[in-house]
Design an enzyme around this catalytic site. Structure first.
Site, PDB file in Angstrom:
ATOM      1  N   ALA A  48       9.961   1.595  -8.626  1.00  0.00           N
ATOM      2  CA  ALA A  48       8.958   2.457  -9.254  1.00  0.00           C
ATOM      3  C   ALA A  48       7.564   2.227  -8.699  1.00  0.00           C
ATOM      4  CB  ALA A  48       8.949   2.223 -10.769  1.00  0.00           C
ATOM      5  N   SER A  95       6.080   0.270   1.543  1.00  0.00           N
ATOM      6  CA  SER A  95       5.904   1.510   2.292  1.00  0.00           C
ATOM      7  C   SER A  95       5.385   1.210   3.690  1.00  0.00           C
ATOM      8  CB  SER A  95       4.900   2.414   1.559  1.00  0.00           C
ATOM      9  OG  SER A  95       4.544   3.542   2.340  1.00  0.00           O
ATOM     10  N   ARG A 150      -2.198   3.522  18.581  1.00  0.00           N
ATOM     11  CA  ARG A 150      -1.634   2.315  19.162  1.00  0.00           C
ATOM     12  C   ARG A 150      -0.454   2.686  20.050  1.00  0.00           C
ATOM     13  NH1 ARG A 150       0.345  -3.031  15.857  1.00  0.00           N
ATOM     14  NH2 ARG A 150       2.481  -2.571  16.444  1.00  0.00           N
ATOM     15  N   LYS A 197      -0.290   0.493  -2.025  1.00  0.00           N
ATOM     16  CA  LYS A 197       0.960  -0.066  -1.516  1.00  0.00           C
ATOM     17  C   LYS A 197       0.724  -1.379  -0.770  1.00  0.00           C
ATOM     18  CE  LYS A 197       4.359   1.487  -2.107  1.00  0.00           C
ATOM     19  NZ  LYS A 197       5.297   1.445  -3.264  1.00  0.00           N
TER      20      LYS A 197
END
Length: 344
Positions: free
Chosen positions: A85, A127, A138, A162
């Protein structure tokens, strides 16, 4: 077979994790904020083809990531915890803390409950947002040794949430020095079959394309992975000793452009993809639209930039073999059509 806690059972990834755990013979306890969602979860799993007998091994507990109530009950006696979640907004909030605090505090709340409940290992769904931002253009693919640079303008609120939540999880394990182990899964854009009409943001993009709600294709690229493969990686992280203390990128292959996704839909769906645009829009047009349109404004920072990621570690250590980009995109579309979410 084990008893496994899955947080966020009504979500896109959480639903597939529960489905695969039950199909593998495990018992599952899942959390919802609203008790009314239990019926939806059970109905969704049945429609997905789960044997009704397997549903007897599913239980539901009410628990909110922003509150302590319910978590001790949820984690008690669970050998493994899958913390899936996490909020995923359709647009960036004005105040980043509205995303960051629930993500960080919620992750720590689940980890404490897992530790106190005697869990052997917790798997956290992080994530690519925690890996690949703040490092423009990059030339080499990102891997699990990389971390997002939170000082970069690229680090928008969701990306911050995240990154900080995953950092907090690793810090918790290092600080607690408990017997509980941690593994982390870092998916890129998650596509694949929707189990119900409660769509993820990624699958929502495919819906918009199919319904003609995206008349223009911005020149942007994104990583792709099928939700079924993300769930499979979660299960591998749960049972494989080699996953202890490791993070794993979940990505199917090279990044994909919106144009390539549109071309895959036309090639596989025929007339059902009639409303899907087939041409990329010049960056200048998007930048001009951004002066008046919030959605266009949020796309501008990604125009023309590729972020490649490697799945070599998950393949090498865990034997993970994901579906192709095209399979994931088309599976999203086919499920939307089956759910009646696409205009006739």
């Amino acid at each position: 077979m084990s008893t496994v806690l899955v947080t966020g059972g009504s979500g896109f990834i959480g639903g597939h994790v529960i489905l695969q755990l039950l199909q593998a013979g495990h018992s599952v306890r899942t959390t919802v904020r609203n008790p009314d969602r239990e019926a939806d979860i059970r109905s969704t799993l049945q429609i997905a083809g789960l044997d009704p007998a397997a549903l007897e091994r599913l239980s539901v507990v009410v628990a909110d990531l922003e509150k302590d109530a319910g978590w001790a009950q949820a984690a008690a006696g669970c050998e493994f915890v899958q913390h899936v979640a996490s909020p995923f907004p359709l647009s960036n909030p004005k105040n980043a803390e509205t995303l960051i605090r629930p993500a960080v505090d919620g992750t720590l709340r689940v980890l404490r409950a897992a530790r106190d409940g005697g869990a052997k290992r917790t798997i956290v769904t992080s994530s690519f947002a925690a890996i690949g931002y703040g490092h423009r253009d990059r030339p080499t693919p990102f891997d699990e040794t990389d971390w997002t640079d939170l000082t970069s303008p690229d680090a928008r609120p969701y990306i911050q949430s995240k990154t900080l939540a995953e950092r907090a999880a690793w810090d918790f394990i290092a600080r607690e020095n408990s017997a509980m182990e941690l593994s982390v899964v870092n998916p890129v854009g998650v596509f694949g079959p929707a189990l119900n009409s409660d769509l993820s943001s990624s699958v929502g993009i495919i819906k918009a394309m199919l319904n003609g709600a995206m008349p223009q294709l911005p020149r942007i690229w994104f990583g792709v992975v099928d939700v079924r493969d993300v769930a499979d990686l979660h299960l591998r992280c749960m049972v494989d000793p080699r996953a202890k203390g490791e993070r794993f990128l979940a990505v199917a292959g090279p990044s994909m452009s919106l144009l390539q996704a549109a071309q895959a839909l036309h090639a596989r769906l025929g007339a059902a993809a009639a409303r899907v645009p087939t041409r990329e829009t010049r960056d200048l047009v998007i930048r001009l639209a951004a002066l008046f349109n919030k959605r266009a404004r949020e796309v501008v920072p990604s125009l023309g930039h590729k972020r490649e990621a490697s799945n070599a570690k998950a393949r090498r250590l865990l034997g993970w073999t994901p579906r192709s980009n095209e399979e994931a995109i088309v599976a999203s579309a086919e499920s939307l059509i089956a759910l009646g979410a696409v205009k006739p």
